[in-house]
Structures are given as structure tokens and as C-alpha cells.
Design an enzyme around this catalytic site. Structure first.
Site, short mmCIF file in Angstrom:
data_model
loop_
_atom_site.label_atom_id
_atom_site.label_comp_id
_atom_site.label_asym_id
_atom_site.label_seq_id
_atom_site.Cartn_x
_atom_site.Cartn_y
_atom_site.Cartn_z
CB ALA A 130 37.86 40.14 38.81
CG HIS A 169 40.34 42.02 36.44
ND1 HIS A 169 40.40 42.84 37.91
CD2 HIS A 169 40.99 41.20 36.35
CE1 HIS A 169 40.51 41.90 38.28
NE2 HIS A 169 41.16 40.77 37.72
CB SER A 188 42.20 37.69 37.18
OG SER A 188 41.07 36.63 37.42
CG ASP A 189 41.25 39.38 43.91
OD1 ASP A 189 40.99 38.14 43.97
OD2 ASP A 189 41.54 40.29 43.84
CB ALA A 190 38.29 34.87 42.90
#
Length: 948
Positions: A258, A230, A254-256
Site C-alpha cells: 500500500a 494510509h 501498512s497493508d501489503a
């Protein structure tokens, strides 16, 4: 926004559909307050009523059909779509998916606080299937970057639609980058050296982004070379650079959770304001964090702004990308949006059912056939369909709710008449040793999913036993939840035959009797506090399977996995063997019914060595969705040709695979490109019911220059008695390469259907740069002059035609190291080296894996002429013992540099050392690292440089 709704705000420039989109975006952006712009950085961007701007959320799951929103057409898992090798079919599957997604967006009532269903589709998954034990294997297309990129681009184009101005849905590629393990995924680092980075991991993403088919990317949970994805500079340096020629910027999400992980789990930053600022500056445009609670992430970004960690330019850059995407999705031009009239009737449309059946059929792979298949329908065979997956279809985490389910047994019964259906599972009673009562007052059918994990399904209701609310309950008909409560271990009690303890896998606790009311609670922390249960076999599953097989003419045994058990998101598999009880049932059936077909229905490869040796036929399908049974029946009975080909290698059971965290496909020997042991079934493998011959391989030229291209043609002849599909695979390999080249590398492929007795000539345009490797000495892709072979193949191991090709051009000069900086990571070979981050924002470095043992870097064919000394960029936090860097060539030590303590892993200094005598000639240069330190770069210096 329609013209009729503009009265409240007046007509502003961003409403003008004839104005250039960039000017419309700039106009709208300029009208938003800072608070409104900051709020747009969260996944749930609120509405701006004063401007008539609606709320917007990122992210809808659409991997193989719309998921999480209720009933929707369920297509085969992504790995199954990859097995079709059919770009047009995959594009059509994605088109149907995005049409249904539009219907949900337009007609599904918004969930409270969530807003309308997003048109940003978080699909496809482009991560390569490097390790078949990866828990999310089902979500990817292939272990090969060329194959994956082609299928992914087709899926993206199907999602996006063909309108030159508006998107039907906005595809987002997952997950960037080098993400292939679930165990500890948020804290593990994938070590990816430059050759692997550019030739393998980036190679799957690059063509899809460069084509313009993708509109965004999701960053991965893991770290790469010690730096969280990230905050990776690759988001800007690679992804966005590739996208520039398309005229559209990528919108990166972003991923959850993260962003929070950067502090909470990874401890990469000291506080959340710092971490969120770093992610925003690195290129994250939308923060999927804290669910519906946007206040927390937005306040962190506001604090970062107040502290000067970011400025408004950083905020505006991300918001501009979001707004540009929203304009492309038609949000501000509903009267012009060609997809705005899609109605709810498209969900589970009859055409989509037909497409689901075709996709499921095309994905079936015939792994072995000694003549048993296709089954002779005219003979009216009595068929026994046996196994835990014989009469059930399972959904995975990213499946939608199937509108209907055609199981293998149901599909065969519909085709041939009555079939015998048995699960081959033991039915047991668990009786309390304390009270004598049956657990839950029912008997249970036990399904073995491997590693000692079972599910217990009530014989009375068909519902699963689960550990919920601290109690044991028989409740769920289907297992589909993030936390799986329904898996258990039946742990034998030593020296007490037939007695077991019941342990829940999720909680790790044992079943025990409540001392007050006698109810069964899942509360015991230790075996000693657990209730003991008599395990009484009511029905022997193997005996049931044996009887069914004995009474049949043919047996179809359906084995495999449950997508939410032992190999799923957050959990990798421990191995590739079939579950023990499933394998035992298979062998029992085969013993009495030689005409046995094994159907493996799975999200990933299994080591089915015994079946391959002893059975006449083996078939694989992924979890193929609602039409699985029709598809398999059609293939088993010969109504359809087995047209699928394996998208990844199936290794043998005794083949010791590399460590899951060894991401160096070259050195570890991953995939068909580098694996050194013959597999059970190779990449690209798949048999047919007809026969094909390949002939007349022709190259437009046998000698081509670097930077040139050539035409390759080959004729495929169907020499059999029925029409069939063939996947013509074109591979290349370098002959006598100066680097560790792949054994073979896919450069093109084509799926073609050929009628019986007919021939099809195929032409391939092959740019020479498809033969390129990443040259670490030059930091660029290079095609070495020399000899190459082009291989026409039916799989990575089944080569049918070979042609020699010579590439002309200037031979590579020896590597120049004198008076120039050389990055430590640009080595040719290494031993015991870990790849680490040079600092939090950019750069890679190396360090010994174990500071107590020497580690080595090798730089091959290096011109050392004129070197009299060396400068090294090193960082050393401290620690016991000395640290030094030794330089060796031609079997002798040239010199050594003592590494001083710098106090921090990011505190870099330059250390120098003169050699005892000037160096001369071209040699392999070795750098041997002793002790605990990091090396970023080095420079061999000449007397001229020293004097200057």
C-alpha cells in the site's frame, strides 16, 4: 534476552526487567543508530547483533486459526464466529489460535530471510459487512457495529492473553477504514459523511481500541473521501486518541504494497519519498512493502529524511512504538515471559479439536424449519447427501491447513450409518474437434460456481484442470493459491450445438492446439484462434441427484461457494443468487423428495427465495473448518441445538441492492438499520428446536436525563421440551426524531442457555449515550431529549417486547450559522454530492458528482437571523463554463456566489457575496452547487461582522 546471554553486550538498562518499560524503550532507542532505526520501519526489521537485539517481523495471519504455516486447528470463518453471538466462545477460539501461534513462533524453523513467525497477529477484521457482495465478507463478523465490536474485543482478548504484563500475541485490527469493496480497491474512494463515519464505520473500531484489547491497526487499501487511508488524519485524530487512556500506543502497520500504491496506482503523491514521508507522519509505523526487499522502502525513507520531508523525531516515534510492543511480547524478558514454555504439541491439540467442533456447531443457523428437523435418528432414515459441497471442505485464503476434514456426508454417515453421497455434478468429456482426442485423456466432473465459472475435476484422479506454464495440466488436488489457475468458462459456439470453447478465467485466454507438437496450450487471444471441443455428457448430475433422492427417506442438499472463486480478496460478487446449476439440482431433488433440507455452506448470504418458499428446512453455516461435518450432523439430527443467529441481513433476490461503492448506509439504505424492504432473513434471525417466551420487561426508570443510565431486565422462559440457546437482542429507536434515525439499532445482546421449563432473568445496564447520534451541527454525539423505544427481539424483524423511554434535557436549539464557520460536509442531507479531500493531509470538502448538473446540500432548522452576506471557501482548478454557489431558503433564492478559478483543487480562496436583503427566521438552508469546484466551508455574515 536471558541473563546468560548478556556477556557479549554487558547488562544495559534496557535489559533490566524491573525498570519501567518506557525507560527501557528509551534506553534501547537511544543506543540504535539512525540507520538501524530506519531499517526497523520495514516489515522485516533486521537484527542488531551489537546490542543482542533479534530480527523482528510484523504480521502473522490468524483470522480463524493460524494460517499459511502448515497444519493448524481450523475454526469457522470469522463470519461464522460472528454467527455464534458468543463472546466467551470467540475468546476461547482466539486463545487457542494464539497458543498455536506461540508454538509456531518458538518451534518452527525460520523461513529463509523471513525470521521467526511473528507474534503480531493480523486479526481480527473489524470492517462491517455493509454489502453482502463484498469479496471478503467471510473475514468480518457482522453488519452491525455493536455486535462487531463486542466479538472483535473478545477475539483480541483471547489472542493477547490474561497476563497483566506480557502479551501471548499482539492483535492488529484490520482494515482502517470504510473498506468494503474489492474491485479496484486500491483506487476507489469510500464517501463517508460525518454521521456515517462516527455512527457506523468508526463505531466498530472505537470500543475495541478504547478497551485496550487491540495493540495495533492495519490501514486499508482504499481511499476515504478522496484521501488514501494510509495518510488519513483519522489515524491520529481518532484511533490514537481513543488509545491514550489505556497507557499503550497503537502500533500501526501498512497493508501489503500500500505505501507504493500512494504513487504507483493512486498517483496521490509525485514520488515515493514524499508518499512514505506522508504515511510516516500520518501514523504508519511499519511499511509492509516490497516483500523481503527492505532496501527499497528504507532508501525511500532515507531520501525523505535527507530532503527534510521527515526528521528523526518522526522515525523515533514509530520505532518507539515497535519496541514497546516487542517488550510486551516478552522478547527481552524470556525468563519472565509466561508463554515462553509453550511446546509444539499444542498445535492440533485434542482440546482444540473439541473447541473447533463446538465453535462450528454454535455457528450453525437454522433459517427455516417446518418440522422436518431434527431428523428422526430412531427411524433409521436413509439419507442422501447431495451437492458439490456434500463431501468436501474448502479452505479460504486465510485458513490454515486442516489437520483432517469431516465433511457433511462423513459426519452424517458416522452418526446414522451408511449414507448415499452424490455431487449432482455433470461428468463430461471434452473431445477435440481437430484431433478427436479427449482433453487430458480424462473425463471431468463440472462444478458450477456461478456467473458461468466452473471447475473441472478429473474423474480419474480427483485433481483439477488448471492453466499453468501456458499449458493445460491436471495437477492440483485443492484450490488454494493467490492466483487461481483452475477456473474456466465453457463458452458455447453459436449455431454449433454441443460445441464449446474452453476459456481460462485468470488469463482470459482460450485453449488451443499447439501447431508444432499438438499439445493443448492456453494461448489463444480470440475465439477464432481457439480449439473447438465437443461437450459430451457422460453422467447427468441432475439425474444422479434425482435417483439418490428417490431412494432415500430424506435428502440433505449442500450448496454454496468456494471461498477462492467468485467472491474473495480482490474480487467482489456480482449478485446474491445461487449458481444456476446448483439451484437446478436443488429443485430436481425437492421434486422427488419433499423431505429435503437445504444446507447453504457459504462465506456470505445467498438469495434462497425459492428454497424458503418450497422446502421444509433451510440451514446456513459458514465454511466451518475441520469439524464442519460433525457440527452439521449434530444439528440436523438434534444432538445439538441450532444456536447460531445471522450476523447480517439476507436480502431477497428481487431486492435491488445499492451500488457497492455507495458507502452512505443512511441514504442508500444499507443493513437492517436503514434498509426499507423486508428481507428474506433478517439480521439476528435464527430458529431453535425449542420455544422461548419473553416476559416481564422492566426499566429501572421510564424517564432518564441526558448523560444518565438505566437498568433493563427481562425474563426468558424455555417453554419447550428441550434445553436451548437464545440470543436476547436489545434494540432502540428514536420516536419522531429530527434527523433520519435508524429504523432500529442494536444496543446490547446476551446469549443464554436455558433448560426445558426453566426461566432466566437477564439484566442489562444501558447508558443513555447508547441512544446518541452524531449531531453534525455540534460535531459531537448527542442524545436528543424525547421519546425512545427499547425493543426486546429475537431478530431485527421479530420484536417480542417494547417499552417506552423518555429522555429529558434541553431541546436542541436551531442550528447557528451566522458569524461562524460551517464545514460543508456537516450537512443534514444532500443530492448528487461527492465527498473529497480538502488537501493531502487533513480536511474534507464536497464537490458535484457531475459538474454539468446541480448538486445540493441541506442544513436543516438553521437560524438565519441577521445574515446579510456569505463567505465561502472554494477551490476551482479551471475548466469550461461558469461555476457558482446558490443559497436558497423558504422556496426562494437568497443570493449566489461566483466561484473564481484558483488553478488547483487544493488552492483555496474566499469568495463573498451580500444578500439583497437581511435574512430572518429559522429555515432549511440549501446550497446548490453549479459547475466544477470544491466547497470546504461557508460563513453567513451579519452586518456587525461585515462592519468589523
Amino acid at each position: 534476552m536471558s541473563s546468560s546471554s548478556l556477556s557479549a553486550t554487558g547488562r544495559l538498562p534496557f535489559h533490566d526487567s524491573e525498570l519501567d518499560v518506557r525507560k527501557r524503550v528509551d534506553d534501547l532507542l537511544g543506543r540504535l543508530t539512525l540507520d538501524e532505526r530506519l531499517a526497523m520501519l520495514h516489515q522485516y526489521a533486521p537484527a542488531v547483533p551489537r546490542l543482542g537485539v533479534a530480527a523482528f517481523r510484523t504480521g502473522a495471519e490468524a483470522l480463524h486459526g493460524v494460517s499459511w504455516l502448515g497444519v493448524a486447528t481450523a475454526f469457522p470463518q470469522a463470519v461464522g464466529l460472528g454467527a455464534t453471538w458468543d463472546e466467551d466462545l470467540v475468546r476461547r477460539v482466539a486463545e487457542a489460535t494464539s497458543v498455536e501461534l506461540r508454538a509456531f513462533h518458538l518451534h518452527r524453523p525460520p523461513a529463509e530471510g523471513e525470521g521467526r513467525t511473528s507474534l503480531q497477529a493480523w486479526a481480527p477484521v473489524v470492517n462491517l459487512l455493509r454489502d453482502p457482495r463484498w469479496g471478503r465478507n467471510e473475514e468480518g463478523y457482522s453488519e452491525d457495529p455493536v455486535h462487531t465490536a463486542r466479538i472483535a474485543e473478545a477475539f483480541c482478548r483471547g489472542l493477547a492473553g490474561d497476563d497483566p504484563r506480557f502479551l501471548r500475541a499482539a492483535p492488529v485490527l484490520k482494515h482502517f477504514l470504510a473498506y468494503n469493496n474489492e474491485d479496484d480497491r486500491c483506487v476507489t474512494s469510500s464517501g463517508v459523511r460525518p454521521r456515517v463515519l462516527h455512527e457506523y464505520d468508526l463505531a466498530a473500531f472505537r470500543p475495541v481500541v478504547a478497551s485496550g484489547a487491540a495493540t495495533g491497526v492495519m490501514a486499508a487499501y482504499n481511499l476515504v473521501n478522496g484521501r488514501p487511508c494510509h495518510v488519513s488524519p483519522l489515524l491520529e485524530d481518532e484511533l490514537r486518541r481513543w488509545a491514550e487512556p489505556t497507557g499503550h500506543e497503537l502500533f500501526v502497520v501498512s497493508d501489503a504494497e500500500a505505501p507504493s500504491n500512494l504513487v504507483d496506482l493512486e498517483h496521490y503523491f509525485d514520488d515515493h519519498a514524499e508518499s512514505h514521508a506522508a504515511a510516516l507522519r500520518a501514523g504508519i509505523d511499519s511499511f509492509t512493502d516490497h516483500g523481503l526487499d527492505s532496501d527499497t522502502p528504507v532508501e525511500r525513507l532515507r531520501e525523505a529524511l535527507d530532503r527534510g520531508l521527515i526528521d528523526e523525531v518522526d522515525v523515533d516515534r514509530a520505532v518507539r512504538r515497535q519496541l514497546a510492543l516487542r517488550f510486551r511480547l516478552g522478547e527481552f524478558d524470556p525468563d519472565l515471559d509466561p508463554y515462553a514454555a509453550i511446546g509444539p504439541e499444542v498445535i492440533d491439540h485434542p482440546r482444540h479439536r473439541v473447541l473447533a467442533a463446538r465453535a462450528a456447531t454454535e455457528s450453525v443457523v437454522l433459517l427455516k424449519n417446518d418440522g422436518l428437523l431434527p431428523l428422526d435418528r430412531a427411524a433409521g432414515p436413509r439419507v442422501a447427501v447431495i451437492g458439490p459441497l456434500a463431501d468436501v471442505l474448502h479452505e479460504d485464503w486465510y485458513s490454515g491447513t486442516m489437520p483432517y476434514r469431516v465433511t457433511v456426508a462423513a459426519g452424517l454417515e458416522e452418526a446414522v450409518g451408511e449414507v448415499v453421497r452424490v455431487t449432482g455434478e455433470d461428468r463430461i468429456a471434452l473431445r477435440s474437434r481437430t484431433t478427436g482426442r479427449l482433453l487430458a485423456d480424462t473425463e471431468f466432473d463440472v462444478t458450477d460456481w456461478g456467473d458461468g465459472v466452473v471447475t473441472l475435476r478429473s474423474a480419474d484422479t480427483g485433481r483439477h484442470l488448471g492453466a499453468k506454464y501456458g499449458l493445460l495440466v491436471v495437477e492440483e488436488e485443492r484450490i488454494k493459491s493467490w492466483d487461481v489457475h483452475e477456473t474456466f468458462r465453457l463458452e458455447p459456439v453459436a449455431d454449433d450445438d454441443g460445441t464449446v470453447l474452453l476459456r481460462n478465467v485468470l488469463t482470459g485466454r482460450y485453449a488451443a492446439l499447439d501447431a508444432v507438437d499438438g499439445r493443448v496450450a492456453v494461448t489463444a487471444e480470440t475465439p477464432g484462434a481457439a480449439e473447438r471441443w465437443s461437450r459430451e455428457v457422460v453422467r447427468d448430475g441432475a439425474a444422479q441427484a434425482r435417483a439418490a433422492a428417490s431412494a432415500a427417506d430424506a435428502a440433505v442438499v449442500v450448496l454454496g461457494n468456494h471461498p477462492l472463486i467468485n467472491g474473495r480478496e480482490t474480487q467482489d460478487r456480482t449478485g446474491t443468487a445461487l449458481p444456476e446449476r446448483q439451484e437446478a439440482v436443488l429443485r430436481t431433488v425437492a421434486e422427488v423428495r419433499p423431505a429435503t433440507v437445504l444446507v447453504v455452506m457459504s462465506s456470505y448470504p445467498y438469495a434462497v427465495d425459492w428454497a424458503d418458499e418450497h422446502l421444509p428446512a433451510v440451514v446456513w453455516t459458514s465454511h466451518g473448518g475441520q469439524e464442519t461435518g460433525h457440527a452439521l450432523a449434530a444439528v440436523l439430527l438434534g444432538d445439538a441445538e441450532p444456536a447460531g443467529r445471522l450476523p447480517q441481513t439476507w436480502y431477497r433476490g428481487d431486492d435491488e441492492l445499492p451500488h457497492p461503492l455507495d458507502y452512505d448506509v443512511i441514504k442508500a439504505g444499507w443493513t437492517y438499520q436503514y434498509h426499507r424492504v423486508a428481507p428474506l432473513y433478517p439480521f439476528g434471525h435464527g430458529l431453535s428446536y425449542t420455544d422461548f417466551a419473553h416476559r416481564d420487561l422492566r426499566l429501572s426508570s421510564e424517564v432518564v436525563p441526558q448523560g444518565g443510565s438505566l437498568d433493563v431486565s427481562v425474563t426468558v422462559v424455555n417453554t419447550g421440551a428441550r434445553a436451548g440457546s437464545e440470543v436476547v437482542q436489545v434494540y432502540a429507536r428514536a420516536v419522531d426524531a429530527r434527523y433520519e434515525a435508524p429504523r432500529l439499532r442494536l444496543v446490547d445482546f446476551r446469549k443464554v442457555r436455558v433448560g426445558a421449563g426453566e426461566a432466566e432473568e437477564l439484566a442489562f445496564r444501558l447508558p443513555v449515550d447508547r441512544l446518541a447520534h452524531w449531531d453534525v451541527a455540534r460535531g459531537a454525539f448527542t442524545v436528543d431529549p424525547g421519546d425512545y423505544e427499547l425493543v426486546i427481539a429475537r431478530s431485527a424483524e421479530n420484536h417480542v417486547l417494547v417499552a417506552r423511554l423518555t429522555v429529558t434535557g434541553e431541546a436542541p436549539a436551531p442550528r447557528a450559522l451566522v458569524d461562524r464557520d460551517t464545514r460543508a460536509v456537516d450537512f443534514d442531507d444532500y443530492a448528487a454530492i461527492a465527498l473529497v479531500d480538502e488537501n493531502r493531509t487533513t480536511g474534507d470538502a464536497v464537490a458535484p458528482v457531475d459538474p454539468t448538473r446541480p448538486a445540493e446540500l441541506v442544513f436543516r432548522a438553521a437560524d438565519l437571523t441577521g445574515a446579510v452576506g456569505v463567505e465561502v471557501e472554494v477551490a476551482r482548478p479551471g475548466g469550461a463554463g461558469p461555476a457558482w454557489l446558490e443559497f436558497r431558503a423558504a422556496d426562494r433564492t437568497l443570493g449566489a456566489v461566483d466561484v473564481p478559478v484558483t488553478g488547483h483543487r487544493y488552492a483555496w480562496t474566499t469568495a463573498t457575496q451580500r444578500f439583497e436583503e437581511p435574512l430572518d427566521g429559522v429555515h432549511d438552508l440549501s446550497l446548490v452547487l453549479h459547475g466544477d469546484f470544491r466547497l470546504a466551508a461557508f460563513r453567513l455574515t451579519s452586518s456587525r461582522a461585515v462592519a468589523g
